[in-house]
Design a protein around this motif. Structure first.
Motif: not given
Ligand code: PBG
Length: 327
Positions: A98-109, A158-167
């Motif tokens: 879901v995050v990968q799909l949302a990332t692609r869709a948001i970056k495209e729009a 998927a196009g994320a501009d940055a990765i934020a590890p919170s684990d």
């Protein structure tokens, strides 16, 4: 008698003078809006403990991201809620997750809006812990690192501009950096949740993401609220491992650490004003106990004054709207 002017009293008499000597500014571009994207959801679903914040389908997330971009907010931070959870949290590193799909869709729009993806397994595991479990029910730190690294590369691809590890696993920044570098993703920065405390203020988030641990708590991997020196050491370690931005979370109870991490590292610092901090202000405002706009702007300004370059907040759209109206 002329007293020394410690309080800039004479400079506060007009708005123009006050603005001229104001030490701290707050702009829409300092803000990042967190969003909950839910696989298989149709439209939006309100989150009871976070009035004004919804769980979003992918297309609703694109719409929400567009509103944020139009208000001048710099970016969004994506949390995913998968359609199915398992012991390992395998949907986290699914290229069609879901995050990968949302990332692609948001970056495209909205190509200019930053998309930061939160990286943790707790929304994806059936037990709700931030890593995989050993037979004795404790989180297996080292086995989790490999899964986090896999998830990070999938999110970055998927196009994320940055990765934020919170684990909060030990060594995860180094493991994620190495994995990104190996896959030709050396330009993708890491915004490390360096000083993330085992906090009661995450309650509403766990409702929103369905990530309350099924048993036990997160004290084994999140930090003790009494320990400030440890938080600074964690931040310094993350710098050594390759973090580009350091995060302190929650924000208001830990403003001392926003300042100390800033002073100790001189790197960009992000502060996360978390779900419980948001819920507190919303609840008090709904009861008429305080003025929401004034309280939120004061809280945000204080986070900036403490030294945060980036403020992650669910109030982002309201703040940006108020700042615009105030101009
Ligand atoms: C996942 C994660 C949490 C938050 C951000 N990432 C929850 C937790 O640690 O239980 C909380 C954010 C918020 O309360 O707004 N590990």
């Amino acid at each position: 008698m002329a007293f020394p002017q410690t309080r800039l009293r004479r400079l506060r008499r007009t708005g123009a003078l006050r603005d001229l000597v104001r030490e701290t500014d707050l702009r829409a571009r300092d803000l990042i809006l967190p969003m909950f994207v839910v696989a298989g959801l149709d439209g939006r679903e309100p989150i009871a403990s976070m009035p004004g914040i919804d769980r979003l389908s992918i297309s609703a997330a694109v719409e929400e991201a567009g509103e944020a971009a139009a208000l001048g907010i710099s970016g969004v931070l994506l949390f995913g809620v998968p359609s199915a959870k398992d012991e390992q949290g395998s949907q986290a590193w699914d290229d069609e997750g879901v995050v990968q799909l949302a990332t692609r869709a948001i970056k495209e729009a909205h190509p200019d809006l930053l998309v930061v993806s939160d990286l943790c397994l707790c929304e994806y595991t059936s037990h709700g812990h931030c890593g995989v479990l050993r037979d004795d029910g404790q989180v297996d730190n080292d086995a989790t690192l490999e899964l986090l690294a896999r998830t990070a590369t999938s999110q970055a691809r998927a196009g994320a501009d940055a990765i934020a590890p919170s684990d909060m696993m030990d060594g995860r920044v180094g493991a994620i950096r190495a994995a990104l570098d190996e896959e030709d993703l050396a330009e993708t920065p890491i915004i490390a949740y360096s000083a993330k405390f085992a906090s009661a203020f995450y309650g509403p988030f766990r409702d929103a993401a369905g990530s309350t641990p099924a048993f036990g708590d997160r004290h084994g991997y999140q930090m003790d609220p009494g320990n400030g020196d440890e938080a600074v050491r964690e931040a310094l370690l993350d710098v050594q491992e390759g973090a580009d931005v350091l995060m302190v979370k929650p924000a208001l109870p830990y403003l001392d650490l926003v300042r100390r991490v800033k002073d100790a590292t001189r790197l960009p610092v992000a502060a996360y004003h978390v779900s419980g901090e948001y819920a507190m202000i919303k609840a008090a405002a709904a009861c008429g106990y305080l003025d929401e706009r004034a309280a939120v702007l004061e809280a945000m300004t204080s986070i900036r004054r403490a030294g945060a370059d980036i403020v992650i907040t669910y109030h982002s759209k309201d703040v940006a709207t108020w700042l615009r109206a105030g101009q």
